[in-house]
Design a protein around this motif. Structure first.
Motif, PDB file in Angstrom:
ATOM      1  N   ASP A  65       0.339   8.860   7.013  1.00 25.65           N
ATOM      2  CA  ASP A  65       0.998   7.398   7.318  1.00 25.65           C
ATOM      3  C   ASP A  65       2.095   7.432   8.181  1.00 25.65           C
ATOM      4  OD1 ASP A  65      -1.582   6.134   6.434  1.00 25.65           O
ATOM      5  OD2 ASP A  65      -0.763   5.773   4.498  1.00 25.65           O
ATOM      6  N   ILE A  66       2.939   8.196   7.350  1.00 31.10           N
ATOM      7  CA  ILE A  66       4.518   8.271   8.055  1.00 31.10           C
ATOM      8  C   ILE A  66       4.615   8.843   9.553  1.00 31.10           C
ATOM      9  CG2 ILE A  66       6.781   8.896   7.600  1.00 31.10           C
ATOM     10  CD1 ILE A  66       6.166   8.319   4.524  1.00 31.10           C
ATOM     11  N   CYS A 119       5.770   7.279  13.079  1.00 33.38           N
ATOM     12  CA  CYS A 119       6.699   7.884  13.810  1.00 33.38           C
ATOM     13  C   CYS A 119       6.361   8.096  15.248  1.00 33.38           C
ATOM     14  CB  CYS A 119       7.147   9.315  13.161  1.00 33.38           C
ATOM     15  SG  CYS A 119       8.295   9.279  11.622  1.00 33.38           S
ATOM     16  N   ILE A 120       4.941   8.584  15.448  1.00 33.99           N
ATOM     17  CA  ILE A 120       4.115   8.757  16.741  1.00 33.99           C
ATOM     18  C   ILE A 120       4.321   7.423  17.656  1.00 33.99           C
ATOM     19  CG2 ILE A 120       2.153   9.216  17.805  1.00 33.99           C
ATOM     20  CD1 ILE A 120       1.720  11.369  16.027  1.00 33.99           C
ATOM     21  N   SER A 121       3.894   6.263  16.797  1.00 33.34           N
ATOM     22  CA  SER A 121       4.021   5.235  17.424  1.00 33.34           C
ATOM     23  C   SER A 121       5.677   4.635  17.682  1.00 33.34           C
ATOM     24  CB  SER A 121       3.379   4.028  16.432  1.00 33.34           C
ATOM     25  OG  SER A 121       3.501   2.634  16.860  1.00 33.34           O
ATOM     26  N   ILE A 122       6.505   4.863  17.028  1.00 35.32           N
ATOM     27  CA  ILE A 122       7.986   4.532  17.300  1.00 35.32           C
ATOM     28  C   ILE A 122       8.231   5.363  18.520  1.00 35.32           C
ATOM     29  CG2 ILE A 122      10.020   4.724  16.392  1.00 35.32           C
ATOM     30  CD1 ILE A 122       9.147   4.063  13.573  1.00 35.32           C
ATOM     31  N   PHE A 123       7.909   6.498  18.686  1.00 36.15           N
ATOM     32  CA  PHE A 123       8.346   7.508  19.417  1.00 36.15           C
ATOM     33  C   PHE A 123       8.041   7.094  20.941  1.00 36.15           C
ATOM     34  CE2 PHE A 123       7.108  10.965  22.397  1.00 36.15           C
ATOM     35  CZ  PHE A 123       8.233  11.684  22.803  1.00 36.15           C
ATOM     36  N   GLU A 124       6.561   6.406  20.956  1.00 37.26           N
ATOM     37  CA  GLU A 124       5.643   5.903  22.094  1.00 37.26           C
ATOM     38  C   GLU A 124       6.451   4.498  22.557  1.00 37.26           C
ATOM     39  OE1 GLU A 124       1.792   6.000  20.869  1.00 37.26           O
ATOM     40  OE2 GLU A 124       1.411   8.211  21.537  1.00 37.26           O
ATOM     41  N   GLU A 125       6.953   3.786  21.594  1.00 33.73           N
ATOM     42  CA  GLU A 125       7.585   2.463  21.657  1.00 33.73           C
ATOM     43  C   GLU A 125       8.790   2.732  22.295  1.00 33.73           C
ATOM     44  OE1 GLU A 125       7.533   0.163  18.172  1.00 33.73           O
ATOM     45  OE2 GLU A 125       5.440   0.363  17.833  1.00 33.73           O
ATOM     46  N   MET A 156      12.894   1.983   5.455  1.00 33.24           N
ATOM     47  CA  MET A 156      11.838   2.743   5.927  1.00 33.24           C
ATOM     48  C   MET A 156      12.190   3.214   7.447  1.00 33.24           C
ATOM     49  SD  MET A 156       9.466   4.367   4.605  1.00 33.24           S
ATOM     50  CE  MET A 156       7.912   5.159   4.620  1.00 33.24           C
ATOM     51  N   ASP A 157      12.548   2.287   8.354  1.00 37.12           N
ATOM     52  CA  ASP A 157      12.975   2.732   9.830  1.00 37.12           C
ATOM     53  C   ASP A 157      13.898   3.799   9.837  1.00 37.12           C
ATOM     54  OD1 ASP A 157      10.885   0.935  10.650  1.00 37.12           O
ATOM     55  OD2 ASP A 157      12.458  -0.617  11.202  1.00 37.12           O
ATOM     56  N   ASP A 158      14.949   3.921   8.956  1.00 35.76           N
ATOM     57  CA  ASP A 158      15.646   5.140   8.920  1.00 35.76           C
ATOM     58  C   ASP A 158      14.805   6.501   8.791  1.00 35.76           C
ATOM     59  OD1 ASP A 158      17.884   3.568   9.129  1.00 35.76           O
ATOM     60  OD2 ASP A 158      18.168   3.430   7.365  1.00 35.76           O
ATOM     61  N   TYR A 159      13.858   6.427   7.826  1.00 37.30           N
ATOM     62  CA  TYR A 159      13.212   7.867   7.687  1.00 37.30           C
ATOM     63  C   TYR A 159      12.386   8.049   8.955  1.00 37.30           C
ATOM     64  CZ  TYR A 159      14.794   7.558   3.237  1.00 37.30           C
ATOM     65  OH  TYR A 159      15.740   7.745   1.829  1.00 37.30           O
ATOM     66  N   PHE A 160      11.607   6.932   9.450  1.00 33.69           N
ATOM     67  CA  PHE A 160      10.691   7.212  10.687  1.00 33.69           C
ATOM     68  C   PHE A 160      11.604   7.556  11.869  1.00 33.69           C
ATOM     69  CE2 PHE A 160       8.147   3.238   8.984  1.00 33.69           C
ATOM     70  CZ  PHE A 160       7.242   4.245   8.406  1.00 33.69           C
ATOM     71  N   ASP A 161      12.864   7.266  12.010  1.00 28.31           N
ATOM     72  CA  ASP A 161      13.495   7.630  13.315  1.00 28.31           C
ATOM     73  C   ASP A 161      14.248   9.016  12.710  1.00 28.31           C
ATOM     74  OD1 ASP A 161      13.489   4.930  14.376  1.00 28.31           O
ATOM     75  OD2 ASP A 161      15.426   4.144  13.703  1.00 28.31           O
ATOM     76  N   LYS A 168       0.908  -1.161   0.040  1.00 26.61           N
ATOM     77  CA  LYS A 168      -0.226   0.025  -0.024  1.00 26.61           C
ATOM     78  C   LYS A 168       0.733   1.279  -0.115  1.00 26.61           C
ATOM     79  CE  LYS A 168      -3.130   2.479   2.769  1.00 26.61           C
ATOM     80  NZ  LYS A 168      -3.152   3.173   3.987  1.00 26.61           N
ATOM     81  N   LYS A 169       0.591   2.310  -0.844  1.00 24.23           N
ATOM     82  CA  LYS A 169       1.263   3.592  -0.924  1.00 24.23           C
ATOM     83  C   LYS A 169       0.979   4.229   0.482  1.00 24.23           C
ATOM     84  CE  LYS A 169       1.598   7.778  -3.266  1.00 24.23           C
ATOM     85  NZ  LYS A 169       1.009   8.608  -4.372  1.00 24.23           N
ATOM     86  N   LYS A 170       2.270   4.746   1.066  1.00 23.94           N
ATOM     87  CA  LYS A 170       2.431   5.363   2.350  1.00 23.94           C
ATOM     88  C   LYS A 170       2.210   6.880   1.971  1.00 23.94           C
ATOM     89  CE  LYS A 170       4.646   2.241   5.126  1.00 23.94           C
ATOM     90  NZ  LYS A 170       3.508   1.436   5.567  1.00 23.94           N
TER      91      LYS A 170
END
Length: 107
Positions: free
Chosen positions: A9-10, A14-20, A73-78, A3-5
């Motif tokens: 979505d990104i 990022c919010i989810s990663i920040f909370e984790e 993709m995780d590099d971009y989220f981070d 699915k196109k992000k």
């Protein structure tokens, strides 16, 4: 087919990663301050790092990682998350400087 992000979505990811990461590594402000203390021990020039410096430098590390290897993709989220942390810490410092009547870094 993936699915196109969208940018939204990104940002949600990022919010989810920040909370984790907060659950794993603790409060971002305290974490960045701790890293700044460790960096200050090893630095030989007169600049003293703070939490915003740490977050921004970690953003730059992510940018550097994006330049080599394969797409992750995780590099971009981070990277986005580190930049958001930088902005939050800089905003907090600016607010405190205004309260304490200190000139800002941007003046």
């Amino acid at each position: 087919m993936l699915k196109k992000k969208t940018p939204a979505d990104i940002l949600r990811r990022c919010i989810s990663i920040f909370e984790e990461r907060g659950k794993t590594h603790g409060n971002y402000d305290a974490n960045m301050a701790c890293i700044a203390t460790l960096w200050n021990i090893t630095q030989t020039h007169n600049h003293r790092s703070n939490g915003a410096d740490v977050a921004f430098n970690l953003f730059l590390v992510k940018i550097g990682r994006m330049q080599g290897g394969t797409f992750n993709m995780d590099d971009y989220f981070d990277a986005i998350t580190y930049l958001a942390i930088t902005a939050a810490l800089k905003h907090e410092k600016e607010t405190q400087d205004i309260i304490n009547h200190k000139p800002s870094d941007t003046e």
